[in-house]
Design a protein around this motif. Structure first.
Motif, PDB file in Angstrom:
ATOM      1  N   UNK A   1       0.514  -1.253  -0.062  1.00  0.00           N
ATOM      2  CA  UNK A   1       0.026  -0.114   0.102  1.00  0.00           C
ATOM      3  C   UNK A   1       1.222   1.129   0.483  1.00  0.00           C
ATOM      4  N   UNK A   2       2.351   1.344  -0.087  1.00  0.00           N
ATOM      5  CA  UNK A   2       2.867   2.397  -0.048  1.00  0.00           C
ATOM      6  C   UNK A   2       3.251   2.856  -1.296  1.00  0.00           C
ATOM      7  N   UNK A   3       2.948   4.296  -1.260  1.00  0.00           N
ATOM      8  CA  UNK A   3       2.966   4.822  -2.365  1.00  0.00           C
ATOM      9  C   UNK A   3       4.864   5.041  -2.898  1.00  0.00           C
ATOM     10  N   UNK A   4       5.428   5.266  -2.310  1.00  0.00           N
ATOM     11  CA  UNK A   4       7.196   5.691  -1.788  1.00  0.00           C
ATOM     12  C   UNK A   4       7.596   4.497  -2.138  1.00  0.00           C
ATOM     13  N   UNK A   5       7.070   3.628  -1.670  1.00  0.00           N
ATOM     14  CA  UNK A   5       7.786   2.281  -1.688  1.00  0.00           C
ATOM     15  C   UNK A   5       7.299   1.978  -3.360  1.00  0.00           C
ATOM     16  N   UNK A   6       6.705   1.961  -4.545  1.00  0.00           N
ATOM     17  CA  UNK A   6       6.659   1.717  -5.204  1.00  0.00           C
ATOM     18  C   UNK A   6       6.826   2.813  -6.512  1.00  0.00           C
ATOM     19  N   UNK A   7       7.873   3.672  -5.366  1.00  0.00           N
ATOM     20  CA  UNK A   7       8.591   4.251  -6.648  1.00  0.00           C
ATOM     21  C   UNK A   7      10.486   4.377  -6.354  1.00  0.00           C
ATOM     22  N   UNK A   8      10.703   3.503  -5.505  1.00  0.00           N
ATOM     23  CA  UNK A   8      11.885   3.002  -4.295  1.00  0.00           C
ATOM     24  C   UNK A   8      12.127   1.780  -5.738  1.00  0.00           C
ATOM     25  N   UNK A   9      11.395   1.153  -5.801  1.00  0.00           N
ATOM     26  CA  UNK A   9      11.294  -0.876  -6.079  1.00  0.00           C
ATOM     27  C   UNK A   9      12.123  -0.674  -7.150  1.00  0.00           C
ATOM     28  N   UNK A  10      11.818   0.015  -8.444  1.00  0.00           N
ATOM     29  CA  UNK A  10      12.307  -0.257  -9.755  1.00  0.00           C
ATOM     30  C   UNK A  10      13.849   0.337  -9.721  1.00  0.00           C
ATOM     31  N   UNK A  11      13.856   1.553  -8.884  1.00  0.00           N
ATOM     32  CA  UNK A  11      15.697   2.135  -8.327  1.00  0.00           C
ATOM     33  C   UNK A  11      16.328   0.850  -8.085  1.00  0.00           C
ATOM     34  N   UNK A  12      15.940   0.233  -7.360  1.00  0.00           N
ATOM     35  CA  UNK A  12      16.600  -0.595  -6.800  1.00  0.00           C
ATOM     36  C   UNK A  12      16.446  -2.070  -7.161  1.00  0.00           C
ATOM     37  N   UNK A  13      15.645  -2.565  -7.894  1.00  0.00           N
ATOM     38  CA  UNK A  13      16.176  -3.013  -9.223  1.00  0.00           C
ATOM     39  C   UNK A  13      16.823  -3.575 -10.039  1.00  0.00           C
ATOM     40  N   UNK A  14      16.850  -2.198 -10.402  1.00  0.00           N
ATOM     41  CA  UNK A  14      18.350  -1.879 -11.881  1.00  0.00           C
ATOM     42  C   UNK A  14      19.252  -1.618 -10.960  1.00  0.00           C
ATOM     43  N   UNK A  15      19.587  -1.461  -9.969  1.00  0.00           N
ATOM     44  CA  UNK A  15      20.628  -1.724  -9.394  1.00  0.00           C
ATOM     45  C   UNK A  15      20.769  -2.974  -8.606  1.00  0.00           C
ATOM     46  N   UNK A  16      20.031  -3.815  -8.488  1.00  0.00           N
ATOM     47  CA  UNK A  16      19.947  -5.149  -8.211  1.00  0.00           C
ATOM     48  C   UNK A  16      20.494  -5.757  -9.928  1.00  0.00           C
ATOM     49  N   UNK A  17      20.078  -5.430 -11.068  1.00  0.00           N
ATOM     50  CA  UNK A  17      21.177  -6.209 -11.852  1.00  0.00           C
ATOM     51  C   UNK A  17      22.150  -5.275 -12.292  1.00  0.00           C
ATOM     52  N   UNK A  18      22.624  -4.065 -11.883  1.00  0.00           N
ATOM     53  CA  UNK A  18      23.779  -4.198 -12.372  1.00  0.00           C
ATOM     54  C   UNK A  18      24.987  -4.389 -11.545  1.00  0.00           C
ATOM     55  N   UNK A  19      24.383  -4.231 -10.127  1.00  0.00           N
ATOM     56  CA  UNK A  19      25.798  -4.133  -8.888  1.00  0.00           C
ATOM     57  C   UNK A  19      25.179  -5.941  -8.050  1.00  0.00           C
ATOM     58  N   UNK A  20      24.381  -6.744  -8.579  1.00  0.00           N
ATOM     59  CA  UNK A  20      23.952  -8.106  -7.648  1.00  0.00           C
ATOM     60  C   UNK A  20      24.785  -8.842  -7.566  1.00  0.00           C
ATOM     61  N   UNK A  21      25.824  -8.783  -8.147  1.00  0.00           N
ATOM     62  CA  UNK A  21      27.506 -10.181  -8.790  1.00  0.00           C
ATOM     63  C   UNK A  21      28.056  -9.094  -7.521  1.00  0.00           C
ATOM     64  N   UNK A  22      27.901  -8.087  -6.597  1.00  0.00           N
ATOM     65  CA  UNK A  22      28.850  -7.244  -5.383  1.00  0.00           C
ATOM     66  C   UNK A  22      27.757  -7.377  -4.335  1.00  0.00           C
ATOM     67  N   UNK A  23      26.349  -6.931  -4.730  1.00  0.00           N
ATOM     68  CA  UNK A  23      25.944  -6.328  -3.307  1.00  0.00           C
ATOM     69  C   UNK A  23      24.815  -7.256  -3.339  1.00  0.00           C
ATOM     70  N   UNK A  24      24.190  -8.196  -2.793  1.00  0.00           N
ATOM     71  CA  UNK A  24      22.427  -8.896  -2.601  1.00  0.00           C
ATOM     72  C   UNK A  24      21.883  -7.841  -1.708  1.00  0.00           C
ATOM     73  N   UNK A  25      20.766  -7.606  -3.300  1.00  0.00           N
ATOM     74  CA  UNK A  25      19.056  -7.128  -2.726  1.00  0.00           C
ATOM     75  C   UNK A  25      17.914  -7.859  -2.301  1.00  0.00           C
ATOM     76  N   UNK A  26      17.748  -7.080  -0.746  1.00  0.00           N
ATOM     77  CA  UNK A  26      16.583  -7.950  -0.958  1.00  0.00           C
ATOM     78  C   UNK A  26      15.219  -7.159  -0.605  1.00  0.00           C
ATOM     79  N   UNK A  27      13.679  -7.432  -0.401  1.00  0.00           N
ATOM     80  CA  UNK A  27      12.648  -6.841   0.247  1.00  0.00           C
ATOM     81  C   UNK A  27      12.062  -7.729   1.164  1.00  0.00           C
ATOM     82  N   UNK A  28      11.569  -6.876   1.738  1.00  0.00           N
ATOM     83  CA  UNK A  28      11.010  -7.316   2.935  1.00  0.00           C
ATOM     84  C   UNK A  28       9.613  -6.764   3.552  1.00  0.00           C
ATOM     85  N   UNK A  29       8.273  -7.790   3.306  1.00  0.00           N
ATOM     86  CA  UNK A  29       7.482  -7.264   3.399  1.00  0.00           C
ATOM     87  C   UNK A  29       7.071  -6.607   4.792  1.00  0.00           C
ATOM     88  N   UNK A  30       6.350  -5.857   4.779  1.00  0.00           N
ATOM     89  CA  UNK A  30       6.514  -5.069   6.507  1.00  0.00           C
ATOM     90  C   UNK A  30       5.445  -5.688   7.039  1.00  0.00           C
TER      91      UNK A  30
END
Length: 112
Positions: A32-61
């Motif tokens: 239900x979080x609007x700002x979360x929906x803005x951040x998710x695509x950015x984090x998905x891009x960063x995960x695709x670009x840097x996932x070999x060096x950093x683990x990217x996870x999401x946790x539904x509160x």
């Protein structure tokens, strides 16, 4: 090329985050979080670009309330950066890609 943003649960948190050999970025979010929906695509891009060096996870509160409570997550989106099993930085609120990338690089050792 790296990986994608992967969901983690309360039960998986310690093993996936605190015991990880790589730095970890965790996005605390809710459907239900609007700002979360803005951040998710950015984090998905960063995960695709840097996932070999950093683990990217999401946790539904809403589905996993124990972990956010134990880390005093009271506002979402909150992004936690972990390194060597410890919390290195907490980012509260939506940020643009450049600011997120800078924060992640500063606290995870990512070379830009």
């Amino acid at each position: 090329m790296g990986t994608s943003l992967v969901s983690v649960t309360d039960a998986e948190y310690d093993a996936a985050v605190l015991e990880s050999e790589k730095p970890v970025v965790v996005d605390f979010w809710a459907e239900w979080c609007g700002p979360c929906k803005q951040v998710t695509p950015i984090l998905e891009e960063l995960a695709a670009e840097h996932g070999d060096q950093i683990t990217f996870l999401k946790l539904n509160i809403d589905e996993n309330p124990a972990t956010p409570a134990s880390y005093n997550v009271i506002s979402i989106p909150t992004i936690h950066l972990y390194r060597d099993g410890g919390l290195a930085k907490s980012i509260v609120g939506a940020k643009p890609r450049a600011a997120l990338l800078r924060d992640i690089a500063d606290h995870t050792g990512l070379r830009l």
